[in-house]
Design a protein around this motif. Structure first.
Motif, PDB file in Angstrom:
ATOM      1  N   PHE A 602      20.643  41.529  34.435  1.00  0.00           N
ATOM      2  CA  PHE A 602      19.199  41.605  34.241  1.00  0.00           C
ATOM      3  C   PHE A 602      18.416  40.842  35.308  1.00  0.00           C
ATOM      4  CE2 PHE A 602      20.941  41.674  29.761  1.00  0.00           C
ATOM      5  CZ  PHE A 602      20.896  43.061  29.657  1.00  0.00           C
ATOM      6  N   GLY A 603      19.002  40.737  36.485  1.00  0.00           N
ATOM      7  CA  GLY A 603      18.320  40.056  37.569  1.00  0.00           C
ATOM      8  C   GLY A 603      17.060  40.790  37.990  1.00  0.00           C
ATOM      9  N   SER A 604      16.149  40.079  38.647  1.00  0.00           N
ATOM     10  CA  SER A 604      14.908  40.673  39.140  1.00  0.00           C
ATOM     11  C   SER A 604      14.844  40.526  40.656  1.00  0.00           C
ATOM     12  CB  SER A 604      13.698  39.994  38.484  1.00  0.00           C
ATOM     13  OG  SER A 604      13.712  38.601  38.741  1.00  0.00           O
ATOM     14  N   ASP A 605      13.894  41.242  41.267  1.00  0.00           N
ATOM     15  CA  ASP A 605      13.721  41.213  42.725  1.00  0.00           C
ATOM     16  C   ASP A 605      15.024  41.546  43.441  1.00  0.00           C
ATOM     17  OD1 ASP A 605      11.015  40.430  42.493  1.00  0.00           O
ATOM     18  OD2 ASP A 605      11.634  38.346  42.204  1.00  0.00           O
ATOM     19  N   ILE A 606      15.722  42.552  42.967  1.00  0.00           N
ATOM     20  CA  ILE A 606      17.007  42.927  43.553  1.00  0.00           C
ATOM     21  C   ILE A 606      16.766  43.769  44.812  1.00  0.00           C
ATOM     22  CG2 ILE A 606      19.181  44.145  43.164  1.00  0.00           C
ATOM     23  CD1 ILE A 606      18.839  43.643  40.192  1.00  0.00           C
ATOM     24  N   THR A 607      17.220  43.234  45.927  1.00  0.00           N
ATOM     25  CA  THR A 607      17.122  43.936  47.208  1.00  0.00           C
ATOM     26  C   THR A 607      18.413  44.717  47.448  1.00  0.00           C
ATOM     27  OG1 THR A 607      18.047  42.048  48.383  1.00  0.00           O
ATOM     28  CG2 THR A 607      15.636  42.109  48.114  1.00  0.00           C
ATOM     29  N   ILE A 608      18.433  45.440  48.574  1.00  0.00           N
ATOM     30  CA  ILE A 608      19.639  46.191  48.920  1.00  0.00           C
ATOM     31  C   ILE A 608      20.841  45.261  49.024  1.00  0.00           C
ATOM     32  CG2 ILE A 608      20.759  47.497  50.780  1.00  0.00           C
ATOM     33  CD1 ILE A 608      18.961  49.260  49.295  1.00  0.00           C
ATOM     34  N   ASP A 609      20.662  44.143  49.711  1.00  0.00           N
ATOM     35  CA  ASP A 609      21.779  43.206  49.900  1.00  0.00           C
ATOM     36  C   ASP A 609      22.265  42.646  48.558  1.00  0.00           C
ATOM     37  OD1 ASP A 609      21.691  43.590  52.611  1.00  0.00           O
ATOM     38  OD2 ASP A 609      20.452  41.819  53.006  1.00  0.00           O
ATOM     39  N   ARG A 610      21.342  42.275  47.695  1.00  0.00           N
ATOM     40  CA  ARG A 610      21.728  41.721  46.399  1.00  0.00           C
ATOM     41  C   ARG A 610      22.372  42.799  45.530  1.00  0.00           C
ATOM     42  NH1 ARG A 610      16.890  38.378  43.831  1.00  0.00           N
ATOM     43  NH2 ARG A 610      18.571  37.692  42.440  1.00  0.00           N
ATOM     44  N   ALA A 611      21.851  44.025  45.628  1.00  0.00           N
ATOM     45  CA  ALA A 611      22.438  45.122  44.860  1.00  0.00           C
ATOM     46  C   ALA A 611      23.880  45.364  45.275  1.00  0.00           C
ATOM     47  CB  ALA A 611      21.607  46.391  45.052  1.00  0.00           C
ATOM     48  N   ASN A 612      24.143  45.321  46.579  1.00  0.00           N
ATOM     49  CA  ASN A 612      25.517  45.495  47.061  1.00  0.00           C
ATOM     50  C   ASN A 612      26.416  44.359  46.580  1.00  0.00           C
ATOM     51  OD1 ASN A 612      24.926  47.867  48.410  1.00  0.00           O
ATOM     52  ND2 ASN A 612      24.419  46.820  50.339  1.00  0.00           N
ATOM     53  N   GLU A 613      25.873  43.149  46.556  1.00  0.00           N
ATOM     54  CA  GLU A 613      26.641  41.996  46.084  1.00  0.00           C
ATOM     55  C   GLU A 613      27.007  42.161  44.609  1.00  0.00           C
ATOM     56  OE1 GLU A 613      26.167  37.123  45.536  1.00  0.00           O
ATOM     57  OE2 GLU A 613      24.629  38.280  46.615  1.00  0.00           O
ATOM     58  N   VAL A 614      26.043  42.621  43.814  1.00  0.00           N
ATOM     59  CA  VAL A 614      26.293  42.828  42.384  1.00  0.00           C
ATOM     60  C   VAL A 614      27.301  43.957  42.174  1.00  0.00           C
ATOM     61  CG1 VAL A 614      25.252  43.468  40.180  1.00  0.00           C
ATOM     62  CG2 VAL A 614      24.018  41.956  41.738  1.00  0.00           C
ATOM     63  N   ALA A 615      27.172  45.043  42.935  1.00  0.00           N
ATOM     64  CA  ALA A 615      28.088  46.176  42.797  1.00  0.00           C
ATOM     65  C   ALA A 615      29.522  45.760  43.098  1.00  0.00           C
ATOM     66  CB  ALA A 615      27.657  47.318  43.703  1.00  0.00           C
ATOM     67  N   LYS A 616      29.712  44.975  44.159  1.00  0.00           N
ATOM     68  CA  LYS A 616      31.054  44.509  44.507  1.00  0.00           C
ATOM     69  C   LYS A 616      31.618  43.580  43.424  1.00  0.00           C
ATOM     70  CE  LYS A 616      30.396  44.890  49.525  1.00  0.00           C
ATOM     71  NZ  LYS A 616      30.253  44.157  50.804  1.00  0.00           N
ATOM     72  N   ALA A 617      30.747  42.714  42.875  1.00  0.00           N
ATOM     73  CA  ALA A 617      31.188  41.795  41.822  1.00  0.00           C
ATOM     74  C   ALA A 617      31.594  42.565  40.567  1.00  0.00           C
ATOM     75  CB  ALA A 617      30.076  40.801  41.501  1.00  0.00           C
ATOM     76  N   LEU A 618      30.822  43.607  40.244  1.00  0.00           N
ATOM     77  CA  LEU A 618      31.147  44.428  39.081  1.00  0.00           C
ATOM     78  C   LEU A 618      32.496  45.110  39.237  1.00  0.00           C
ATOM     79  CD1 LEU A 618      27.679  46.086  38.353  1.00  0.00           C
ATOM     80  CD2 LEU A 618      29.064  44.852  36.677  1.00  0.00           C
ATOM     81  N   GLU A 619      32.736  45.700  40.403  1.00  0.00           N
ATOM     82  CA  GLU A 619      33.983  46.412  40.634  1.00  0.00           C
ATOM     83  C   GLU A 619      35.175  45.462  40.598  1.00  0.00           C
ATOM     84  OE1 GLU A 619      35.950  49.547  43.883  1.00  0.00           O
ATOM     85  OE2 GLU A 619      34.089  48.479  44.342  1.00  0.00           O
ATOM     86  N   ALA A 620      34.999  44.293  41.214  1.00  0.00           N
ATOM     87  CA  ALA A 620      36.096  43.324  41.259  1.00  0.00           C
ATOM     88  C   ALA A 620      36.436  42.800  39.868  1.00  0.00           C
ATOM     89  CB  ALA A 620      35.723  42.170  42.188  1.00  0.00           C
ATOM     90  N   TRP A 621      35.398  42.522  39.090  1.00  0.00           N
ATOM     91  CA  TRP A 621      35.633  41.977  37.746  1.00  0.00           C
ATOM     92  C   TRP A 621      36.292  43.015  36.849  1.00  0.00           C
ATOM     93  CZ3 TRP A 621      31.342  38.871  34.694  1.00  0.00           C
ATOM     94  CH2 TRP A 621      31.958  38.068  33.740  1.00  0.00           C
ATOM     95  N   ARG A 622      35.812  44.250  36.948  1.00  0.00           N
ATOM     96  CA  ARG A 622      36.427  45.314  36.143  1.00  0.00           C
ATOM     97  C   ARG A 622      37.895  45.496  36.493  1.00  0.00           C
ATOM     98  NH1 ARG A 622      35.158  51.091  38.069  1.00  0.00           N
ATOM     99  NH2 ARG A 622      36.527  50.190  39.659  1.00  0.00           N
ATOM    100  N   ASP A 623      38.220  45.428  37.782  1.00  0.00           N
ATOM    101  CA  ASP A 623      39.590  45.686  38.237  1.00  0.00           C
ATOM    102  C   ASP A 623      40.545  44.535  37.948  1.00  0.00           C
ATOM    103  OD1 ASP A 623      38.707  48.097  39.115  1.00  0.00           O
ATOM    104  OD2 ASP A 623      38.553  47.534  41.231  1.00  0.00           O
ATOM    105  N   GLU A 624      40.012  43.375  37.539  1.00  0.00           N
ATOM    106  CA  GLU A 624      40.898  42.263  37.179  1.00  0.00           C
ATOM    107  C   GLU A 624      41.747  42.628  35.961  1.00  0.00           C
ATOM    108  OE1 GLU A 624      38.721  38.665  36.618  1.00  0.00           O
ATOM    109  OE2 GLU A 624      37.889  38.666  38.660  1.00  0.00           O
ATOM    110  N   GLU A 625      41.152  43.347  35.019  1.00  0.00           N
ATOM    111  CA  GLU A 625      41.884  43.818  33.840  1.00  0.00           C
ATOM    112  C   GLU A 625      41.486  45.271  33.578  1.00  0.00           C
ATOM    113  OE1 GLU A 625      41.478  41.294  30.448  1.00  0.00           O
ATOM    114  OE2 GLU A 625      41.910  39.468  31.555  1.00  0.00           O
ATOM    115  N   PRO A 626      41.960  46.190  34.405  1.00  0.00           N
ATOM    116  CA  PRO A 626      41.552  47.597  34.253  1.00  0.00           C
ATOM    117  C   PRO A 626      42.049  48.180  32.935  1.00  0.00           C
ATOM    118  CG  PRO A 626      43.360  47.411  35.804  1.00  0.00           C
ATOM    119  CD  PRO A 626      42.935  46.006  35.497  1.00  0.00           C
ATOM    120  N   GLY A 627      41.204  48.996  32.328  1.00  0.00           N
ATOM    121  CA  GLY A 627      41.570  49.657  31.083  1.00  0.00           C
ATOM    122  C   GLY A 627      41.264  51.136  31.152  1.00  0.00           C
ATOM    123  N   ASP A 628      41.618  51.831  30.089  1.00  0.00           N
ATOM    124  CA  ASP A 628      41.403  53.277  30.051  1.00  0.00           C
ATOM    125  C   ASP A 628      40.003  53.641  29.582  1.00  0.00           C
ATOM    126  OD1 ASP A 628      44.015  53.628  30.847  1.00  0.00           O
ATOM    127  OD2 ASP A 628      44.770  53.674  28.787  1.00  0.00           O
TER     128      ASP A 628
END
Length: 664
Positions: A602-628
């Motif tokens: 729920f962050g605010s003032d999300i720029t392109i750079d911050r959006a990319n940072e969040v997207a990478k963090a989301l993918e990495a966290w999900r892949d730590e314990e991947p599920g079906d």
């Protein structure tokens, strides 16, 4: 708003009007045209089962009934604000206490808790003639109720008081009944959704509304699902003019009695005193080398239990087994009910070796079964072969009994216990914790993982009872309590009844823990506290302030936090409030992970750079314990600096494999 993120606002839940229409459209598509129901077409599709509009319907009716029913179908518009400072063990507990109007709270819980609750226990306000605190905003007004019930005359003048006659008094009573029914009806309709198919509801009530409540429950839960009307005799009233009416009722209904029957479910409770007798019998057996002395000591102990009120159902197990020391009685008749060849054979006495006296019609079991019973020590022989043996019935195998529909328990004990716990008299007529615990356990089929709901929580007796049940067997039962934010006067440190509820639970939890043995299984004595509030999102009302585009960019109510918004998102998406939650700081805002299946940012003032940072963090966290399971990502609708950034963020998430994107 980008179409890549489906608004959470567009979601609907079970029991809400839109969901009901969708269900109807799936069942009868020809009866739903352009999002509206063609009643005549639906009547044709139902055939003879559809009653004509002029039909005289059987059942309970009252002024305001249709409006009360409509209230149950409305979607919730508010939210719950988390209150960790008013909670106990917030991070680990799975118990919940909510302060606020219970109708709106039930509507909020409906999406996440439908078919989740094992037992609902409520002790609603009895209709004593006093004004109700529960004034639903969408119900008819008091004047409308009074007029509909005939309490006001044609000129709108209230016909009550000293000048009224018995007819007018009756009309006043009718108005009070309609008001009470209109309060209960929508709440019970929503509560019906929350119960599991194998669940049950228990409603405490007195004589004033018992008959009408029975008809109301028949309507909502179905007369076929009625279980019992329990009578609780609570004491004698010697000052009564005619009859001492010292009882209350507990109306019990199953959600689906057919499902219980199909699963061969039988409600049972442990016979009083069984655990104590079994424990003492084991101790006596281990401390006496002589079997005769052990039996004498055991029977002496049973005499003391008889004086303490133990029932004949357990006292009749007056013998200790010769080999194991297990309490038993020899009540089982081994004779056959009719003469048959398979029952004609000899059984030999274990001491004399001679054939024992055989029943005239022979034995009830086959010779093979008899040998098996003898080897297992399940036959009790007399002193010699002249006596017919009897079958043994062991207490630990017959420790359960069916509950009776009438019981006695003095009510004053509950009030004294609460005063002792809280140190002051702050709540009148609390329910007896032992009584509540007993019926919760019976109706939940003694499930150690049951979920209980009480949306008239009062002093918190239900929560206290759940903790007591867990302390007794190390279970993981949990509770959800809802209490109106009703103010109380003159009570030090307690501004509302909900304050009393929480304080009672705190003290009861500490007391239970202090009474446990060091090796006892730890139990959950905490709770999460929430309060009902308006939505975290600003409503659009077209005022000049909201026409300011710069102001409209931020749609969050002032003073609300990301944690507040997270709870609202969970409620709208149907996620249980105690779902395991982890949080990491990403791009200066919290990234939430709910059990690996839902992420929220729920962050605010999300720029392109911050959006990319969040997207990478989301993918990495999900892949730590991947599920079906499909993984959902929820973002704040106004959190991006522009729509292009939001579109790029959505594209990055889809490329990473996130398929469900939502915004709030």
């Amino acid at each position: 708003m980008s179409l890549d993120f489906e608004p959470v606002d567009d979601l609907t839940g079970p029991g809400e009007a839109k969901s009901n229409l969708d269900v109807l459209a799936r069942l009868f598509p020809d009866a739903v045209v352009d999002g509206a129901v063609d009643v005549e077409a639906l009547r044709d599709l139902l055939g003879e089962s559809a009653a004509p509009t002029t039909a005289e319907a059987f059942g309970l009716r009252w002024p305001g009934m249709a409006e009360a029913r409509r209230l149950s179908t409305l979607p919730a518009t508010g939210t719950l604000l988390p209150k960790p400072e008013k909670s106990v063990d917030w991070d680990n507990t799975r118990n919940i206490v909510i302060e606020g109007d219970n109708l709106e709270v039930l509507r909020l819980l409906r999406r996440g808790y439908t078919n989740t609750v094992d037992v609902i226990y409520i002790d609603p306000p009895y209709n004593t003639g006093n004004d109700f605190v529960y004034e639903d905003k969408h119900t008819t007004s008091r004047v409308e109720h009074e007029t509909a019930a005939g309490q006001r005359d044609d000129d709108g003048v209230l016909q009550t008081g000293m000048g009224s006659d018995r007819i007018q008094d009756r009309k006043v009573g009718a108005s009070l009944h309609t008001k009470w029914l209109s309060m209960m009806y929508p709440r019970l309709l929503v509560a019906h959704h929350l119960l599991k198919e194998t669940g049950a509801i228990i409603v405490a009530i007195d004589d004033t509304e018992h008959a009408r409540l029975k008809l109301l429950m028949d309507r909502i839960f179905g007369a076929e699902n009625f279980i019992a009307s329990i009578i609780w005799q609570g004491g004698r009233k010697n000052d009564s003019r005619y009859v001492s009416v010292g009882h209350d009722y507990m109306l019990i209904y199953a959600k689906n009695e057919g499902a219980l029957r199909q699963g061969d479910v039988r409600w049972r409770e442990k016979k009083p005193g069984v655990d104590e007798i079994l424990a003492r019998a084991a101790k006596i057996w281990s401390s006496h080398g002589d079997k005769k002395a052990a039996n004498e000591a055991y029977r002496k102990f049973l005499k003391s239990m008889e004086k303490m009120g133990a029932t004949a159902g357990v006292l009749r197990f007056a013998n200790l087994d010769e080999s194991t020391g297990r309490p038993y009685n020899a009540d089982r008749d081994l004779s056959s009910p009719n003469l048959r060849a398979s029952g004609i054979y000899d059984i030999h006495h274990p001491v004399t070796g001679k054939a024992v006296t055989r029943p005239q019609r022979g034995w009830a079991m086959t010779e093979e079964s008899a040998r098996q019973m003898i080897s297992e020590g399940r036959i009790s022989f007399g002193d010699d072969e002249t006596k017919i043996p009897r079958g043994k019935i062991f207490l630990d195998e017959m420790s359960d009994q069916v509950a009776e529909s009438v019981f006695s328990q003095e009510r004053t004990a509950a009030g004294k216990a609460l005063v002792k716990l809280l140190g002051e008299d702050v709540f009148p007529f609390p329910k007896d914790v032992n009584v509540v615990a007993r019926w919760l356990d019976i109706a939940s089929i003694r499930n150690p993982n049951a979920v209980f709901l009480d949306f008239f929580a009062g002093s918190g007796s239900t929560g206290h009872a759940v903790m007591d049940l867990n302390a007794a067997d190390g279970g993981n039962r949990r509770y959800i309590l809802v209490q109106l934010d009703e103010r109380i006067e003159g009570k030090d440190g307690h501004d509302t009844i909900a304050d009393v509820t929480r304080e009672r639970l705190r003290r009861a939890g500490k007391q239970i823990v202090s009474q446990q043995s060091p090796d006892a299984t730890p139990i959950d004595t905490g709770f999460r506290s929430y309060s009902l509030a308006s939505s975290n999102l600003k409503p659009w009302d077209g005022t000049p302030d909201q026409l300011d585009l710069l102001e409209a960019v931020d749609n969050l109510v002032g003073g609300r936090t990301a944690d507040d918004l997270l709870v609202e998102m969970m409620l709208r998406m149907g996620v249980e409030l105690t779902t395991p939650l982890e949080m990491r700081e990403v791009a200066d805002s919290p990234l939430y992970n709910l059990a690996g299946t839902l992420f929220a940012y729920f962050g605010s003032d999300i720029t392109i750079d911050r959006a990319n940072e969040v997207a990478k963090a989301l993918e990495a966290w999900r892949d730590e314990e991947p599920g079906d399971a499909d993984t959902t990502v929820v973002v704040r609708d106004t959190g991006f600096v522009d729509s292009a950034t939001k579109l790029n963020f959505a594209a990055a998430l889809r490329q990473a494999g996130f398929t469900t994107l939502r915004s709030i």
